[in-house]
Design a protein around this motif. Structure first.
Motif, PDB file in Angstrom:
ATOM      1  N   GLY A  43      49.593  45.497  22.877  1.00 61.15           N
ATOM      2  CA  GLY A  43      49.893  45.865  24.251  1.00 61.15           C
ATOM      3  C   GLY A  43      51.365  46.164  24.457  1.00 61.15           C
ATOM      4  N   ALA A  44      51.985  46.786  23.460  1.00 60.59           N
ATOM      5  CA  ALA A  44      53.416  47.077  23.533  1.00 60.59           C
ATOM      6  C   ALA A  44      53.650  48.583  23.532  1.00 60.59           C
ATOM      7  CB  ALA A  44      54.145  46.444  22.350  1.00 60.59           C
ATOM      8  N   VAL A  45      54.676  48.990  24.262  1.00 61.88           N
ATOM      9  CA  VAL A  45      55.103  50.392  24.288  1.00 61.88           C
ATOM     10  C   VAL A  45      56.600  50.411  24.022  1.00 61.88           C
ATOM     11  CG1 VAL A  45      55.416  52.457  25.712  1.00 61.88           C
ATOM     12  CG2 VAL A  45      53.314  51.115  25.913  1.00 61.88           C
ATOM     13  N   VAL A  46      57.027  51.224  23.066  1.00 60.54           N
ATOM     14  CA  VAL A  46      58.435  51.400  22.766  1.00 60.54           C
ATOM     15  C   VAL A  46      58.815  52.826  23.164  1.00 60.54           C
ATOM     16  CG1 VAL A  46      60.197  51.475  20.960  1.00 60.54           C
ATOM     17  CG2 VAL A  46      58.415  49.716  20.904  1.00 60.54           C
ATOM     18  N   VAL A  47      59.870  52.945  23.962  1.00 60.71           N
ATOM     19  CA  VAL A  47      60.399  54.247  24.361  1.00 60.71           C
ATOM     20  C   VAL A  47      61.656  54.488  23.532  1.00 60.71           C
ATOM     21  CG1 VAL A  47      61.312  55.615  26.264  1.00 60.71           C
ATOM     22  CG2 VAL A  47      59.484  53.949  26.698  1.00 60.71           C
ATOM     23  N   ARG A  48      61.670  55.611  22.793  1.00 60.61           N
ATOM     24  CA  ARG A  48      62.815  55.959  21.964  1.00 60.61           C
ATOM     25  C   ARG A  48      63.710  56.929  22.716  1.00 60.61           C
ATOM     26  NH1 ARG A  48      61.868  58.926  17.790  1.00 60.61           N
ATOM     27  NH2 ARG A  48      59.775  59.538  18.368  1.00 60.61           N
ATOM     28  N   LEU A  54      66.309  51.817  22.063  1.00 65.38           N
ATOM     29  CA  LEU A  54      64.885  51.559  22.235  1.00 65.38           C
ATOM     30  C   LEU A  54      64.686  50.683  23.459  1.00 65.38           C
ATOM     31  CD1 LEU A  54      63.906  50.577  18.575  1.00 65.38           C
ATOM     32  CD2 LEU A  54      63.649  52.813  19.663  1.00 65.38           C
ATOM     33  N   ILE A  55      63.652  50.966  24.224  1.00 64.78           N
ATOM     34  CA  ILE A  55      63.238  50.102  25.327  1.00 64.78           C
ATOM     35  C   ILE A  55      61.817  49.669  25.002  1.00 64.78           C
ATOM     36  CG2 ILE A  55      62.766  49.924  27.784  1.00 64.78           C
ATOM     37  CD1 ILE A  55      64.816  52.153  28.213  1.00 64.78           C
ATOM     38  N   GLU A  56      61.587  48.353  24.963  1.00 60.05           N
ATOM     39  CA  GLU A  56      60.272  47.835  24.612  1.00 60.05           C
ATOM     40  C   GLU A  56      59.620  47.161  25.810  1.00 60.05           C
ATOM     41  OE1 GLU A  56      58.031  44.869  21.459  1.00 60.05           O
ATOM     42  OE2 GLU A  56      60.209  44.906  21.523  1.00 60.05           O
ATOM     43  N   PHE A  57      58.413  47.608  26.122  1.00 59.41           N
ATOM     44  CA  PHE A  57      57.620  47.013  27.192  1.00 59.41           C
ATOM     45  C   PHE A  57      56.564  46.134  26.531  1.00 59.41           C
ATOM     46  CE2 PHE A  57      59.371  50.925  28.765  1.00 59.41           C
ATOM     47  CZ  PHE A  57      59.815  50.581  30.027  1.00 59.41           C
ATOM     48  N   LYS A  58      56.434  44.896  27.021  1.00 54.70           N
ATOM     49  CA  LYS A  58      55.504  43.937  26.428  1.00 54.70           C
ATOM     50  C   LYS A  58      54.377  43.609  27.396  1.00 54.70           C
ATOM     51  CE  LYS A  58      59.023  41.861  23.505  1.00 54.70           C
ATOM     52  NZ  LYS A  58      59.670  40.612  23.089  1.00 54.70           N
ATOM     53  N   ARG A  59      53.211  43.342  26.818  1.00 55.60           N
ATOM     54  CA  ARG A  59      52.010  43.011  27.586  1.00 55.60           C
ATOM     55  C   ARG A  59      51.737  44.095  28.637  1.00 55.60           C
ATOM     56  NH1 ARG A  59      54.635  38.888  25.865  1.00 55.60           N
ATOM     57  NH2 ARG A  59      55.952  38.533  27.660  1.00 55.60           N
ATOM     58  N   VAL A  60      51.665  45.325  28.147  1.00 55.32           N
ATOM     59  CA  VAL A  60      51.426  46.504  28.989  1.00 55.32           C
ATOM     60  C   VAL A  60      49.955  46.554  29.370  1.00 55.32           C
ATOM     61  CG1 VAL A  60      51.421  49.029  29.004  1.00 55.32           C
ATOM     62  CG2 VAL A  60      53.300  47.786  27.909  1.00 55.32           C
ATOM     63  N   SER A 103      55.269  55.965  34.321  1.00 54.26           N
ATOM     64  CA  SER A 103      55.064  54.680  34.977  1.00 54.26           C
ATOM     65  C   SER A 103      54.392  53.724  34.000  1.00 54.26           C
ATOM     66  CB  SER A 103      54.183  54.871  36.215  1.00 54.26           C
ATOM     67  OG  SER A 103      53.858  53.637  36.796  1.00 54.26           O
ATOM     68  N   ILE A 104      54.999  52.556  33.834  1.00 54.89           N
ATOM     69  CA  ILE A 104      54.459  51.553  32.928  1.00 54.89           C
ATOM     70  C   ILE A 104      54.347  50.239  33.687  1.00 54.89           C
ATOM     71  CG2 ILE A 104      54.854  50.249  30.795  1.00 54.89           C
ATOM     72  CD1 ILE A 104      56.510  52.710  29.831  1.00 54.89           C
ATOM     73  N   ILE A 105      53.154  49.646  33.672  1.00 53.16           N
ATOM     74  CA  ILE A 105      52.966  48.337  34.281  1.00 53.16           C
ATOM     75  C   ILE A 105      52.870  47.324  33.148  1.00 53.16           C
ATOM     76  CG2 ILE A 105      51.499  46.871  35.712  1.00 53.16           C
ATOM     77  CD1 ILE A 105      50.706  49.382  37.269  1.00 53.16           C
ATOM     78  N   ALA A 106      53.778  46.355  33.160  1.00 53.93           N
ATOM     79  CA  ALA A 106      53.875  45.360  32.097  1.00 53.93           C
ATOM     80  C   ALA A 106      54.460  44.091  32.692  1.00 53.93           C
ATOM     81  CB  ALA A 106      54.785  45.887  30.981  1.00 53.93           C
ATOM     82  N   ASP A 107      54.508  43.038  31.899  1.00 57.31           N
ATOM     83  CA  ASP A 107      55.120  41.829  32.451  1.00 57.31           C
ATOM     84  C   ASP A 107      56.493  41.548  31.867  1.00 57.31           C
ATOM     85  OD1 ASP A 107      54.582  40.638  30.009  1.00 57.31           O
ATOM     86  OD2 ASP A 107      53.447  38.970  30.834  1.00 57.31           O
ATOM     87  N   GLU A 108      56.950  42.382  30.919  1.00 53.81           N
ATOM     88  CA  GLU A 108      58.294  42.177  30.386  1.00 53.81           C
ATOM     89  C   GLU A 108      58.814  43.480  29.812  1.00 53.81           C
ATOM     90  OE1 GLU A 108      60.661  39.372  27.121  1.00 53.81           O
ATOM     91  OE2 GLU A 108      58.502  39.178  27.339  1.00 53.81           O
ATOM     92  N   VAL A 109      60.125  43.661  29.922  1.00 54.22           N
ATOM     93  CA  VAL A 109      60.779  44.792  29.278  1.00 54.22           C
ATOM     94  C   VAL A 109      62.023  44.268  28.574  1.00 54.22           C
ATOM     95  CG1 VAL A 109      62.081  45.436  31.356  1.00 54.22           C
ATOM     96  CG2 VAL A 109      61.718  47.126  29.568  1.00 54.22           C
ATOM     97  N   VAL A 110      62.249  44.740  27.356  1.00 56.03           N
ATOM     98  CA  VAL A 110      63.439  44.376  26.583  1.00 56.03           C
ATOM     99  C   VAL A 110      64.263  45.641  26.450  1.00 56.03           C
ATOM    100  CG1 VAL A 110      64.314  43.473  24.404  1.00 56.03           C
ATOM    101  CG2 VAL A 110      62.175  42.590  25.349  1.00 56.03           C
ATOM    102  N   VAL A 111      65.510  45.567  26.900  1.00 60.72           N
ATOM    103  CA  VAL A 111      66.391  46.741  26.908  1.00 60.72           C
ATOM    104  C   VAL A 111      67.645  46.446  26.093  1.00 60.72           C
ATOM    105  CG1 VAL A 111      65.560  47.572  29.138  1.00 60.72           C
ATOM    106  CG2 VAL A 111      67.503  46.034  29.065  1.00 60.72           C
ATOM    107  N   PRO A 112      68.317  47.490  25.597  1.00 60.90           N
ATOM    108  CA  PRO A 112      69.559  47.261  24.846  1.00 60.90           C
ATOM    109  C   PRO A 112      70.632  46.646  25.737  1.00 60.90           C
ATOM    110  CG  PRO A 112      68.787  49.532  24.610  1.00 60.90           C
ATOM    111  CD  PRO A 112      67.963  48.898  25.675  1.00 60.90           C
TER     112      PRO A 112
END
Length: 128
Positions: A43-48, A54-60, A103-112
């Motif tokens: 359930g992860a999406v990484v935007v390059r 990289l921006i990683e969305f978790k539990r998408v 548009s991304i619905i998730a419960d966490e995002v990890v950004v640089p």
């Protein structure tokens, strides 16, 4: 890998503080969107992005990618927004200079580090 909490707030025009510069699109303005990686099982999406970011969305739970170019072709980011949509869920929006929205619905995002303000609802940042 450092982590930090960021204040919850909306960036949408109706909720911006009075007098805030409406032309301040945030730290990802003019970054080039290179692509997406989706890990269905996790359930992860990484935007390059350009600059190796990289921006990683978790539990998408949802992703919607528009590519209609209403303002003309462009692969540059105009601005980013975030909204709380539930107890744990947040909606993250990347507005492209083409006028399209991702548009991304998730419960966490990890950004640089250095771009944590691109999503005020972000709950963690990570060094590249």
């Amino acid at each position: 890998m450092g982590k930090m909490n960021v204040v919850n707030e909306d960036l949408d025009a109706e909720h911006r503080p009075e007098g805030e510069d409406m032309n301040n699109y945030g730290p990802l303005h003019d970054r080039v969107l290179l692509g997406f990686e989706i890990n269905w099982q996790n359930g992860a999406v990484v935007v390059r992005l350009s600059h190796g970011e990289l921006i990683e969305f978790k539990r998408v739970i949802s992703i919607n990618i528009s590519r209609k170019f209403p303002w003309g072709p462009s692969n540059y980011i105009l601005e980013t927004r975030s909204f709380v949509v539930g107890n744990e869920l947040k909606r993250f929006v990347i507005v492209m200079q083409s006028g399209d929205e991702i548009s991304i619905i998730a419960d966490e995002v990890v950004v640089p580090d250095g771009v944590h303000q691109c999503f005020p609802c972000a709950i963690s940042t990570e060094a590249p």
